[in-house]
Design a protein around this motif. Structure first.
Motif, mmCIF file in Angstrom:
data_model
loop_
_atom_site.group_PDB
_atom_site.id
_atom_site.type_symbol
_atom_site.label_atom_id
_atom_site.label_comp_id
_atom_site.label_asym_id
_atom_site.label_seq_id
_atom_site.Cartn_x
_atom_site.Cartn_y
_atom_site.Cartn_z
ATOM 1 N N GLU A 75 0.824 -1.077 0.022
ATOM 2 C CA GLU A 75 -0.073 0.110 -0.061
ATOM 3 C C GLU A 75 0.741 1.429 -0.148
ATOM 4 O O GLU A 75 0.776 2.077 -0.859
ATOM 5 C CB GLU A 75 -1.135 -0.083 1.278
ATOM 6 N N TYR A 122 2.620 1.628 -3.475
ATOM 7 C CA TYR A 122 1.874 2.203 -4.425
ATOM 8 C C TYR A 122 1.405 3.365 -4.479
ATOM 9 O O TYR A 122 1.675 4.325 -5.141
ATOM 10 C CB TYR A 122 0.470 1.024 -4.507
ATOM 11 N N LYS A 123 1.480 3.888 -3.214
ATOM 12 C CA LYS A 123 1.066 5.400 -2.830
ATOM 13 C C LYS A 123 2.094 6.306 -3.423
ATOM 14 O O LYS A 123 1.922 7.299 -4.060
ATOM 15 C CB LYS A 123 0.591 5.597 -1.270
ATOM 16 N N LYS A 137 2.409 6.545 -7.142
ATOM 17 C CA LYS A 137 1.703 6.989 -7.668
ATOM 18 C C LYS A 137 1.863 8.583 -7.416
ATOM 19 O O LYS A 137 1.768 9.605 -8.513
ATOM 20 C CB LYS A 137 0.300 6.621 -7.199
ATOM 21 N N GLU A 164 3.521 5.566 -13.562
ATOM 22 C CA GLU A 164 2.213 4.965 -14.328
ATOM 23 C C GLU A 164 1.989 3.622 -13.470
ATOM 24 O O GLU A 164 2.757 2.657 -13.903
ATOM 25 C CB GLU A 164 2.288 4.719 -15.611
ATOM 26 N N GLU A 168 -0.678 0.334 -12.247
ATOM 27 C CA GLU A 168 -2.061 -0.317 -12.288
ATOM 28 C C GLU A 168 -2.518 -0.718 -10.908
ATOM 29 O O GLU A 168 -1.805 -0.563 -9.943
ATOM 30 C CB GLU A 168 -1.881 -1.444 -13.220
ATOM 31 N N ASP A 169 -3.888 -1.081 -11.084
ATOM 32 C CA ASP A 169 -4.440 -1.426 -9.723
ATOM 33 C C ASP A 169 -3.743 -2.606 -8.904
ATOM 34 O O ASP A 169 -3.182 -3.415 -9.612
ATOM 35 C CB ASP A 169 -5.771 -1.730 -9.838
ATOM 36 N N ILE A 170 -3.849 -2.532 -7.634
ATOM 37 C CA ILE A 170 -3.282 -3.480 -6.784
ATOM 38 C C ILE A 170 -4.182 -4.662 -7.006
ATOM 39 O O ILE A 170 -5.466 -4.627 -6.815
ATOM 40 C CB ILE A 170 -3.222 -3.050 -5.309
ATOM 41 N N MET A 171 -3.569 -5.812 -7.336
ATOM 42 C CA MET A 171 -4.220 -7.257 -7.181
ATOM 43 C C MET A 171 -3.874 -7.901 -6.115
ATOM 44 O O MET A 171 -2.733 -8.137 -5.834
ATOM 45 C CB MET A 171 -3.488 -7.998 -8.600
ATOM 46 N N LYS A 172 -5.188 -8.218 -5.484
ATOM 47 C CA LYS A 172 -5.093 -9.106 -4.227
ATOM 48 C C LYS A 172 -5.216 -10.511 -4.581
ATOM 49 O O LYS A 172 -6.424 -11.029 -4.878
ATOM 50 C CB LYS A 172 -6.043 -8.652 -3.142
ATOM 51 N N SER A 182 -0.063 -9.939 -2.864
ATOM 52 C CA SER A 182 -0.682 -8.554 -3.294
ATOM 53 C C SER A 182 0.471 -8.125 -4.137
ATOM 54 O O SER A 182 1.493 -8.230 -3.879
ATOM 55 C CB SER A 182 -1.211 -7.519 -2.377
ATOM 56 N N PHE A 238 1.126 -5.191 -8.010
ATOM 57 C CA PHE A 238 0.701 -4.188 -8.922
ATOM 58 C C PHE A 238 1.964 -4.315 -10.046
ATOM 59 O O PHE A 238 3.085 -4.267 -9.758
ATOM 60 C CB PHE A 238 0.031 -3.082 -8.438
#
Length: 126
Positions: A84, A87-88, A91, A96, A98-102, A107, A109
């Motif tokens: 998390e 990712y933050k 971003k 660039e 993509e969404d986090i995949m769980k 997890s 991305f």
């Protein structure tokens, strides 16, 4: 006996743009930057000064003249212990993503570098 993964070469369109991406957006450090001859630089970046494994950012056009078959982009998975926050941060840095995949096994991305190459980041809690 092999005891570590040493270096992974990434073939880039522009070394300075790649250096900027990895150091400014991904918070890597320059581990080595040495001239190799006319118009050639050996440039290595890594996640920290203490990390042994590095990416060599090598000029794609130079490699095409030296060894055209070598210029494929490898499949690379980077590790984090907090998906998390990573990712933050990425971003916010303008990467660039993509969404986090769980998934049941963890997890992750994907993201793209300055040349549009895709990488994966996976949360590893060891």
């Amino acid at each position: 006996m092999i005891n570590k993964i040493g270096k992974i070469t990434l073939y880039v369109n522009n070394q300075e743009e790649a250096k900027e991406f990895w150091t400014k957006k991904m918070n890597f450090v320059v581990k080595a930057e040495n001239p190799m001859g006319p118009n050639m630089t050996w440039l290595e970046v890594g996640p920290s000064e203490s990390e042994f494994t590095t990416f060599i950012l090598y000029n794609k056009e130079l490699m095409k003249t030296q060894n055209p078959e070598a210029v494929a982009h490898p499949s690379i998975i980077l590790s984090t212990d907090n998906i998390e926050d990573t990712y933050k941060n990425m971003k916010e840095n303008g990467v660039e993503v993509e969404d986090i995949m769980k998934m049941p096994y963890g997890s992750m991305f994907s993201f793209k570098d300055q040349d549009g190459n895709r990488y994966l980041i996976r949360e590893d809690k060891i």
